[in-house]
Structures are given as C-alpha cells and as structure tokens.
Design an enzyme around this catalytic site. Structure first.
Site, PDB file in Angstrom:
ATOM      1  N   CYS A   1     -96.504 -71.497  -3.536  1.00  0.00           N
ATOM      2  CA  CYS A   1     -96.708 -70.246  -4.283  1.00  0.00           C
ATOM      3  C   CYS A   1     -98.063 -70.231  -4.990  1.00  0.00           C
ATOM      4  CB  CYS A   1     -95.613 -70.071  -5.327  1.00  0.00           C
ATOM      5  SG  CYS A   1     -93.970 -69.987  -4.624  1.00  0.00           S
TER       6      CYS A   1
HETATM    7  C1  BEZ Z   1     -93.410 -73.785  -3.075  1.00  0.00           C
HETATM    8  O1  BEZ Z   1     -93.783 -72.688  -3.426  1.00  0.00           O
HETATM    9  O2  BEZ Z   1     -94.174 -74.713  -2.992  1.00  0.00           O
HETATM   10  C2  BEZ Z   1     -91.984 -74.002  -2.709  1.00  0.00           C
HETATM   11  C3  BEZ Z   1     -90.992 -73.282  -3.319  1.00  0.00           C
HETATM   12  C4  BEZ Z   1     -89.677 -73.504  -2.959  1.00  0.00           C
HETATM   13  C5  BEZ Z   1     -89.375 -74.452  -1.979  1.00  0.00           C
HETATM   14  C6  BEZ Z   1     -90.388 -75.144  -1.355  1.00  0.00           C
HETATM   15  C7  BEZ Z   1     -91.714 -74.924  -1.711  1.00  0.00           C
END
Ligand code: BEZ
Length: 208
Positions: free
Chosen positions: A45
C-alpha cells in the site's frame, strides 16, 4: 452490493485526510480514480500511495481526482502519509477516506470475506463526471496495481468518449483505434472522413 459498469456510483459522505466530503459533490466535473487498499503502514500500500502521489500531474492532465480509502482512522492515515512521503520520496496531495466502520467498503463491495473480514482488497473504480462507473478492477491484497494500466484505461475511455471509437488490445495513445460495429460504413464516412482500413467488415481500424 455489487457495482457494475454503467451504474451511477453510490454517493456517500465521509471523513478524509482533507476534511469531510460528499462523494458526488467532490467529483464535481472531474473524473475520479477511487481505490481501496487493505491497511495503513503496510508495504504494498505504501508503494501504491507513493505512486499515485508521483503521478499527480498525470491524473490532473486527464482531469482525474484520486481518492484513496482504507479501514483506518484519519489520524492513522495522516501519520502514515508522512511515511509514504518519506519512503517514496513524494508529497501525497490527494485525500484518503477513513472507513473505520466499513460503511463505504461494504457499499462498494471492497471487503472480500475469504481474504479478510475487516480490510479491503485492492478495488479500483474509474468514474466519469456524470458519476457513472466506467471501469472496475479488483486486485488481491498481495499484488500492487499497475499504474500504467490505470492511466492507459483512462486515456482509452476518454478517447472513446471523444471520438466514438473502441481500442484494441494493448492500445496506447497514438496507436490505431477501432470503429465499433455499431457504426455502419455509411455513418462512418461522416464520423471518420480520414477513412479506415477494413480488415474484416467487423474489424475496421483508423487513426484519430
Ligand atoms: C500490503 O499492503 O503490503 C499488504 C497488505 C495486506 C496483505 C499483504 C500485503
């Protein structure tokens, strides 16, 4: 609720990092790139938020306003934005919706229960100035979105609206476009005076 291409996007009021918004009013005469992400302070994200911020001029050129969403608070978003700016070397200048109670996530079917009951998957909605849903995409939590594709599809939609054309596989601005089968050759003469290449009666390409 499932949201389909052609639907008017559901309206809502929400707290964001730039104050309270009412979605339809906030979109105004622009297009919107409304996208959810699972949680603040997560690695994928963080890169997506940074990329959206870096592409700020590209979205603005296309009259598109980005709006992020995750199921965290405004306070958490604001602290995380400092990290996004720091780690991604950018300045995040678009609002992020705080959807702690999942109201908007549910409204837009962003919670996919087999993945998580409390965090959204990576949903994308491209919305036009008439508030119509023009594209939906859903990515899993573990896969960051392709922002070239997001800009490409906005270009294709806007070009389609302007010239009444469709776009072929992997189309890029400047490439040939397709005359839709709904336009007869007779009508096409007026709309495409530059002419076209008829590969099949149903496959006509032209330049605009
Ligand atoms: C991320 O944004 O890195 C993420 C969020 C939830 C699960 C796996 C990765």
């Amino acid at each position: 609720m499932s949201i389909r291409i052609g639907d008017i996007c559901p309206n809502f009021s929400a707290a964001t990092t730039q104050g309270k918004i009412t979605f339809h009013d906030w979109i105004g005469d622009s297009w919107a790139f409304f996208f959810s992400h699972p949680a603040d302070f997560t690695p994928v994200c963080t890169t997506e938020m940074g990329m959206t911020a870096k592409l700020s001029q590209e979205f603005a050129k296309r009259n598109v306003k980005p709006l992020g969403l995750s199921t965290d608070t405004v306070e958490a978003h604001n602290t995380w934005i400092l990290d996004v700016n720091d780690t991604q070397n950018t300045t995040l200048d678009f609002p992020i919706v705080a959807d702690k109670d999942l109201k908007i996530s549910m409204l837009y079917d962003m919670i996919h229960g087999a993945e998580s009951l409390t965090a959204t998957v990576r949903s994308v909605f491209i919305i036009d100035p008439l508030k119509k849903i023009r594209l939906t995409m859903t990515y899993p939590m573990t896969v960051g979105r392709n922002f070239d594709e997001i800009l490409r599809v906005i270009d294709a939609l806007q070009m389609g609206d302007q010239y009444k054309i469709a776009t072929p596989a992997d189309w890029r601005p400047g490439d040939e476009v397709i005359i839709p089968p709904s336009i007869s050759n007779e009508a096409a003469k007026d709309i495409f005076p530059q002419g076209w290449n008829e590969i099949r009666p149903y496959l006509r390409t032209t330049k605009v």
